[in-house]
Scaffold this active site. Structure first.
Site, short mmCIF file in Angstrom:
data_model
loop_
_atom_site.label_atom_id
_atom_site.label_comp_id
_atom_site.label_asym_id
_atom_site.label_seq_id
_atom_site.Cartn_x
_atom_site.Cartn_y
_atom_site.Cartn_z
N PRO A 198 0.82 -1.22 0.00
CA PRO A 198 0.00 0.00 0.00
C PRO A 198 0.85 1.27 0.00
O PRO A 198 0.53 2.24 -0.69
CB PRO A 198 -0.83 -0.14 1.28
CG PRO A 198 -1.00 -1.62 1.42
CD PRO A 198 0.31 -2.21 0.98
N GLU A 199 1.93 1.31 0.80
CA GLU A 199 2.86 2.44 0.75
C GLU A 199 4.27 1.97 1.03
O GLU A 199 4.50 0.98 1.74
CB GLU A 199 2.49 3.54 1.76
CG GLU A 199 1.45 4.52 1.25
CD GLU A 199 0.08 4.27 1.81
OE1 GLU A 199 -0.88 4.83 1.27
OE2 GLU A 199 -0.05 3.47 2.75
N THR A 200 5.21 2.73 0.48
CA THR A 200 6.63 2.61 0.76
C THR A 200 7.12 3.97 1.22
O THR A 200 6.77 4.99 0.62
CB THR A 200 7.41 2.17 -0.49
OG1 THR A 200 6.95 0.87 -0.90
CG2 THR A 200 8.91 2.12 -0.23
#
Length: 286
Positions: A46-48
């Site tokens: 979903p996010e880095t």
């Protein structure tokens, strides 16, 4: 190429596997925008978050990417980044306050040290409704089959944009099958649609689900920015006030059991926090 320290964390998780996965890349100087975006797309989490040296006044700098875009702010990457900085010894182990620099500005961080380890909370950017002529037909299609709650659907921005809608019943929300094409078609350049209902889990006042098909995820496991926006909308509607705090349950529909801790401070700002579990420790070459 050079090796960089790497962590994969489970954020808003009281146990491993309950929360939202986050990739953390340390010492990201030397990676340009395209390299960061391509790595985030390759990871397809979903996010880095990429950690960089901060400007004066901050303890660390975070850049946050989904697989398709950079965000000014996001909740679980911000909580996870603060935890990672502490875990790596980039600040003193006993620190109880820090400052995060991100595209949304300088955000205060508070750390409580207990038997579970550092418990991080961060003050989210002030949320505001976006002035946008409502697409009644689009919203009706996206929300079809849900019993509406008291709060009217609206687009909110706190560094990430979310369409918010209240649902009258938690069971109806949990059992609902979304029309992802209708959600992806909503106007306003939003990450997606966040829905909330009365809580049905002990210790959690609200049940939340968030859908972001335009970013490649049918349903996000646990979403800090959306939960913060929901709190802001309830505060604006007079249903929350300064000093209030509550828990939110999210993720059971996708096999998780995330818990987000929210509180409203004396200035009316929304803080989000929760537990973080380390899952993978290593290095990355990109």
């Amino acid at each position: 190429m050079s090796l960089r320290r790497y962590l994969q964390l489970d954020v808003f998780a009281h146990r491993i596997g309950a929360g939202n996965p986050l990739a953390v890349v340390f010492d990201a100087q030397g990676l340009d925008d395209a390299a960061m975006q391509s790595f985030a797309a390759w990871m397809h989490l979903p996010e880095t978050v990429f950690l960089l040296p901060p400007e004066p006044g901050a303890d660390y700098r975070a850049r946050i990417f989904t697989p398709v875009r950079e965000l000014d702010f996001a909740g679980h990457p911000s909580v996870g980044a603060a935890w990672a900085v502490l875990d790596a010894g980039r600040v003193a182990a006993g620190r109880e306050t820090m400052v995060q620099q991100c595209a949304a500005g300088l955000l205060p961080v508070q750390v409580a040290h207990d038997a579970t380890g550092p418990r991080v909370s961060i003050r989210t950017p002030r949320a505001a409704p976006v002035a946008l002529e409502a697409d009644a037909a689009g919203l009706a299609a996206a929300l079809r089959g849900l019993p509406p709650g008291a709060l009217r659907p609206a687009l909110w921005d706190n560094g990430a944009r979310w369409w918010l809608a209240e649902v009258a019943d938690a069971r109806a929300l949990r059992e609902w099958r979304p029309d992802l094409a209708a959600i992806a078609a909503l106007r306003g350049d939003a990450l997606g649609l966040a829905l909330f209902a009365p809580g049905d889990v002990a210790g959690c006042a609200r049940t939340v689900r968030a859908f972001c098909p335009a970013d490649g995820f049918a349903e996000d496991p646990v979403t800090g920015s959306a939960n913060a926006a929901i709190a802001s909308a309830l505060l604006a509607d007079g249903r929350l006030r300064a000093g209030d705090s509550y828990g939110a349950s999210q993720g059971r529909e996708v096999g998780r059991d995330g818990r987000v801790e929210l509180r409203i401070d004396g200035d009316g700002a929304v803080w989000i926090g929760g537990q973080v579990q380390p899952v993978i420790r290593g290095s990355v070459e990109w």
